[in-house]
Scaffold this active site. Structure first.
Site, PDB file in Angstrom:
ATOM      1  N   ARG A 166       0.855  -1.191   0.000  1.00 48.40           N
ATOM      2  CA  ARG A 166       0.000   0.000   0.000  1.00 48.40           C
ATOM      3  C   ARG A 166       0.891   1.242   0.000  1.00 48.40           C
ATOM      4  O   ARG A 166       1.453   1.636   1.025  1.00 48.40           O
ATOM      5  CB  ARG A 166      -0.934  -0.040   1.210  1.00 48.40           C
ATOM      6  CG  ARG A 166      -1.846  -1.255   1.155  1.00 48.40           C
ATOM      7  CD  ARG A 166      -2.636  -1.473   2.405  1.00 48.40           C
ATOM      8  NE  ARG A 166      -3.213  -2.826   2.403  1.00 48.40           N
ATOM      9  CZ  ARG A 166      -3.732  -3.417   3.449  1.00 48.40           C
ATOM     10  NH1 ARG A 166      -3.781  -2.784   4.618  1.00 48.40           N
ATOM     11  NH2 ARG A 166      -4.219  -4.635   3.358  1.00 48.40           N
ATOM     12  N   LYS A 253     -13.180 -16.011   3.239  1.00 50.01           N
ATOM     13  CA  LYS A 253     -13.273 -14.655   2.682  1.00 50.01           C
ATOM     14  C   LYS A 253     -12.028 -14.356   1.859  1.00 50.01           C
ATOM     15  O   LYS A 253     -10.906 -14.639   2.286  1.00 50.01           O
ATOM     16  CB  LYS A 253     -13.403 -13.627   3.802  1.00 50.01           C
ATOM     17  CG  LYS A 253     -13.483 -12.179   3.307  1.00 50.01           C
ATOM     18  CD  LYS A 253     -13.657 -11.223   4.470  1.00 50.01           C
ATOM     19  CE  LYS A 253     -13.722  -9.779   3.999  1.00 50.01           C
ATOM     20  NZ  LYS A 253     -12.430  -9.288   3.469  1.00 50.01           N
ATOM     21  N   HIS A 277     -10.538  -7.846  -1.040  1.00 47.89           N
ATOM     22  CA  HIS A 277     -10.044  -7.079   0.109  1.00 47.89           C
ATOM     23  C   HIS A 277     -10.167  -5.575  -0.150  1.00 47.89           C
ATOM     24  O   HIS A 277      -9.336  -4.776   0.275  1.00 47.89           O
ATOM     25  CB  HIS A 277      -8.591  -7.451   0.422  1.00 47.89           C
ATOM     26  CG  HIS A 277      -8.280  -7.494   1.897  1.00 47.89           C
ATOM     27  ND1 HIS A 277      -8.343  -8.651   2.633  1.00 47.89           N
ATOM     28  CD2 HIS A 277      -7.928  -6.532   2.778  1.00 47.89           C
ATOM     29  CE1 HIS A 277      -8.024  -8.400   3.890  1.00 47.89           C
ATOM     30  NE2 HIS A 277      -7.778  -7.110   3.999  1.00 47.89           N
TER      31      HIS A 277
END
Length: 378
Positions: A166, A253, A277
Site C-alpha cells: 500500500r 473470505k 479485500h
C-alpha cells in the site's frame, strides 16, 4: 454538515477533511496504483438494472434469513481492522448500531477493541473474521474466546498470506504505535479535533493481541504486522483442522477463483465471501463483482455466496443479488461514516445505504428482496 451528506462519497469527503492525511489514507487507500480499487466501482457501475412498472411497492421487504438467523437488511459491515483510527470508539459505535438495526457486524482480528466487548455491545449480531497466525496455540485461544463470547459465525480471510503493498502507507511512514515525523506532527496540529479526541481516548491498539507480543507493543510498519499476524503456509489441510474445531457456520473470505469456492464447499464449509479485500491486496486482479458469477456457478447452491468490496450504493446490493450473492458487506462505507462524524456518521452511513436500497427496490418494481434474481439485469 452531516445532514447534507447525501451519499457515501459525501461521507468520504467529510472524512478527508476531518482526519489527518495518514489516517485517511490508511482507510481510503488500496494496493500499489489503486487500479483494482477503482475497478471495483467501475464494475458495479457498469451493471444496468431493468425496472418493472405498475407493481405495488407500498411495502418494501428487505429482511433476509442467513445461516439460521434473521436480519433486517441484506447487508452488514465487513471486517475493518483498526477502525478506531477513524474515530475513537468506532468499534463499539458500530456494534450498538448493528444491534439496533439487526445486521451482522464482522469483527476483525485486527480490531481496536476486545472481541468480547464488541460482542456484548452488539447483542449477538456479530461474526468473527480470523487471520490465521503461525502460532497454533494463539489460534486455538482465539477460537475459544470467540466461542465463549457468543459469535455466530467464523470467517477466515485467505487473501492476505502475502502482504499487499500500500503505497500511501509507505509514503506516510505509518507505523504502530504512532511515531510522528515532522510532517505527521504538522498534520496532527492541522486536525485538532481528531488529535485531541484520539489523545483523550488513547492511541488505537490491537486489542486482540498478536501471538508473540502484548497488544500495545510496537511492531513497525503494517507489512511487518501482517507478517506476524498471518501464516504464509496456511493450506487446505490447516483449514480442515479449523473446520473440525468450529461447529458453527464457517466461511472463506477473499475468494475470487471458482475452483477455490468449489473446494471450500466440498470440504464442508457453509459458504464463501467473494472479495478482493477492497482493492487493498493486489492491484491486478478482477473486481469482486466481476468474479461473483463464476463463483456462484461453482458453488451451485450448495452453500451461501456473499459479496464484499466496492459497495457504495444501496443499488449495489441489488446488483450483487442479481448476480447470485445472497448477502453483501460494506467496509469503507461505514469507516467513512465513522471518520466523518463518529457514531452519528456510522448511523448516517447505514441510513444512506438502507434508504437507497429500499428506494431502488421500489423504483425497480421489486418489493421483496428475497425474490430478486437475475431477471432485473438489463
Amino acid at each position: 454538515m452531516l445532514d447534507k451528506a447525501a451519499s457515501i462519497d459525501d461521507l468520504r469527503r467529510l472524512a478527508g477533511k476531518r482526519l489527518p492525511r495518514f489516517a485517511f489514507d490508511f482507510i481510503d487507500g488500496g494496493a500499489e496504483t489503486e487500479r483494482n480499487l477503482a475497478r471495483n466501482r467501475e464494475a458495479f457501475e457498469a451493471i444496468v438494472l431493468k425496472p418493472r412498472m405498475l407493481v405495488d411497492v407500498s411495502s418494501i421487504a428487505t429482511e433476509v434469513r442467513l445461516f439460521g438467523e434473521d436480519y433486517g437488511v441484506p447487508f452488514g459491515m465487513a471486517p475493518v481492522g483498526f477502525l478506531n483510527m477513524a474515530w475513537p470508539g468506532s468499534d463499539l459505535a458500530m456494534a450498538r448500531l448493528a444491534a439496533q438495526k439487526r445486521f451482522p457486524l464482522a469483527v476483525s482480528t485486527a480490531a481496536s477493541t476486545a472481541l468480547e466487548e464488541i460482542a456484548e455491545a452488539a447483542e449477538g449480531f456479530v461474526w468473527f473474521q480470523m487471520y490465521v497466525s503461525r502460532d497454533q496455540n494463539f489460534v486455538d485461544g482465539l477460537l475459544e474466546r470467540t466461542k465463549a463470547a457468543g459469535y455466530r459465525l467464523l470467517m477466515i480471510t485467505v487473501d492476505t498470506v502475502m502482504p499487499g503493498k500500500r503505497d500511501r502507507d509507505i509514503r506516510n511512514r505509518l507505523k504502530m504505535p504512532f511515531r510522528p515525523t515532522p510532517g505527521i506532527a504538522w498534520d496532527l496540529i492541522r486536525h485538532p479535533r481528531w488529535s485531541l479526541a484520539t489523545m483523550a481516548a488513547g492511541a488505537p491498539r490491537f486489542a486482540n493481541a498478536l501471538p508473540d507480543q502484548n497488544p500495545t507493543a510496537g511492531f513497525g510498519d503494517l507489512v511487518e504486522l501482517q507478517k506476524r499476524m498471518i501464516s504464509p503456509s496456511f493450506t487446505w489441510e490447516d483449514l480442515r483442522r479449523l473446520r473440525d474445531k468450529w461447529q458453527g457456520p464457517l466461511l472463506l473470505k477473499g475468494i475470487l477463483n471458482p475452483e477455490d469456492a468449489a473446494r471450500a464447499i466440498e470440504m464442508g464449509l457453509e459458504g464463501v465471501v467473494v472479495s478482493n479485500h477492497g482493492g487493498r491486496q493486489i492491484d491486478y486482479g478482477p473486481a469482486a463483482i466481476e468474479a461473483l458469477p463464476g463463483v456462484v456457478e461453482a458453488v451451485g447452491g450448495r452453500g451461501e455466496v456473499l459479496l464484499d468490496s466496492g459497495i457504495r450504493r444501496g443499488a449495489d446490493v441489488l446488483r450483487a443479488k442479481a448476480l447470485g450473492a445472497s448477502f453483501a458487506m460494506a467496509g469503507r462505507a461505514f469507516a467513512y461514516g465513522a471518520a466523518a462524524a463518529g457514531p452519528a456518521g456510522c448511523r448516517r452511513a447505514y441510513d444512506i445505504l438502507e434508504t437507497e436500497l429500499t428506494r431502488a427496490m421500489g423504483q425497480l418494481g421489486r418489493p421483496s428482496f428475497a425474490e430478486i434474481g437475475g431477471e432485473i439485469l438489463a
